[in-house]
Motif scaffolding. Sequence first.
Motif, PDB file in Angstrom:
ATOM      1  N   GLY A 174      -5.895   5.131  -7.221  1.00  0.00           N
ATOM      2  CA  GLY A 174      -6.133   5.916  -6.011  1.00  0.00           C
ATOM      3  C   GLY A 174      -6.242   7.397  -6.328  1.00  0.00           C
ATOM      4  N   PHE A 205      -9.166   6.656   1.699  1.00  0.00           N
ATOM      5  CA  PHE A 205      -8.615   6.312   3.013  1.00  0.00           C
ATOM      6  C   PHE A 205      -7.818   7.494   3.540  1.00  0.00           C
ATOM      7  CE2 PHE A 205      -9.076   2.366   0.635  1.00  0.00           C
ATOM      8  CZ  PHE A 205      -9.753   1.563   1.538  1.00  0.00           C
ATOM      9  N   SER A 264       0.806  -1.217   0.000  1.00  0.00           N
ATOM     10  CA  SER A 264       0.000   0.000   0.000  1.00  0.00           C
ATOM     11  C   SER A 264       0.839   1.267   0.000  1.00  0.00           C
ATOM     12  CB  SER A 264      -0.949  -0.001   1.210  1.00  0.00           C
ATOM     13  OG  SER A 264      -1.813   1.101   1.172  1.00  0.00           O
ATOM     14  N   ARG A 267      -5.360   1.891   4.264  1.00  0.00           N
ATOM     15  CA  ARG A 267      -5.664   1.179   3.026  1.00  0.00           C
ATOM     16  C   ARG A 267      -5.091  -0.242   3.054  1.00  0.00           C
ATOM     17  NH1 ARG A 267      -3.760   3.996  -2.467  1.00  0.00           N
ATOM     18  NH2 ARG A 267      -1.729   3.778  -1.468  1.00  0.00           N
ATOM     19  N   SER A 276      -3.717   7.393  -1.217  1.00  0.00           N
ATOM     20  CA  SER A 276      -4.968   6.801  -0.735  1.00  0.00           C
ATOM     21  C   SER A 276      -6.038   7.818  -0.396  1.00  0.00           C
ATOM     22  CB  SER A 276      -4.668   5.988   0.534  1.00  0.00           C
ATOM     23  OG  SER A 276      -4.125   6.837   1.537  1.00  0.00           O
TER      24      SER A 276
END
Length: 433
Positions: free
Chosen positions: A330, A410, A304, A416, A406
């Motif tokens: 993203g 997020f 991530s 994430r 993210s």
Amino acid sequence: MRFDEPVLLYGAGREAISTRQFLRQIQPDLAVFVTADTGSAAIDGTAFIPPREIEQAIGERRFGTIVKSPGVSRYKPIFTHAAKAGIAVTSNLNLWGAAYRKNRTVIAISGTKGKSTTATLVHLMLVRSGLDAGLAGNVGLAPLDIADKHAITVFELSSYQTADMAFVPDIAAITNLYPEHVDWHGSVERYFDDKLHLVDREGSFAVALGSAAAGNGRVARAVRDHRRLVRELTPQEAITIEGAVAHSRLRGEHNLDNALLAAKIALAAGATMGGVLAGIAAFRPLPHRLEEHRIGTLTIVDDSISTTPEATKAALAAYPGRRIALVAGGHEREQDYGELAGLLAMRGVTVLVTLPVTGARLAEAARKAAPDLSVSQCPDLEAAIATLASIRDRFDTIILSPGAPSYNQFKNFEERGTRFVELCRTQFGTNLA
């Protein structure tokens, strides 16, 4: 160090809390304010000023210094307004430099990708060599939290921190340089300049470059005097390190590059070759950086931390011979996904599921570059993992390597990555180890 006027903390995260503790230690009676553009701004011992009132507070001279958190862009107009009013703008890192830099060896490591792994390796290599070293910055402690505890301080620094870094390290390192963080810096050119401020300045400090940085003309110009460069590894040293990496938990060609750079830095700082090899052996993957989990025969890879197409390419290259389901996409930062799309099939990707917003561009490019690739555009991570569960026979490895931040879904890459692993556990089994 003493402040004659109150201080404003701009941002209320980890570094702001660290700064508040430092100010309490050095000047208990100092008045401290806090503000934040989003989220909570509750820090003990501070008075809150709503962001809409900051300009007025500057005009009223309610504080004489602003300590800006890294996530707050230094290019916000409010900081120009503060400068015109004679109000200093500084950072947790620069306060550390003013308070603790003297009589300490400082190693500062930056770059678009690989800086956390490289800094962690350098720290391990130094400690395993018997040297008194600490790790701080983006990885480890906030700068002021490490204070003066160690003779050698290794800092892993983002472009947010190098942009206005006021002190000079003893060894500065750049891993590589690719476009990123355009939203914070305002342009790719400014991002490059802010990142390279770490090395593009006067001083007799040493410089170490990763293989990608060494071949970058912009980096070469920033180094100025190439007599600054630390010595290259001997062929025998490089071979020995490559062997150690092959038997370690460092996966992928990019991590070999990180280990070779870390060895150059550590040896220049006084490490032994024995300590370098022991540091490599002791390394454990950092959370959300090619972090592997297993469900039966299925490999789950949480990468991530990947916020650029280059990072996604490195993640795919680390898993040769696999049938890969890639989860990517993203927050939009205007990055080019064309080259990544062209590499997917040859890197073993059999399934691509994409997430908003950048996933739409990646999906379109992938369909053109690899018509046989299974491509699905999903509205969120939950839908992406559910889609993969419905076509389980097409892959043996799932890699979350978004190639984008993210923030649109997020609060950070950690959230994430954690959610990704949770969803995989739910969809593919309960024995995730």
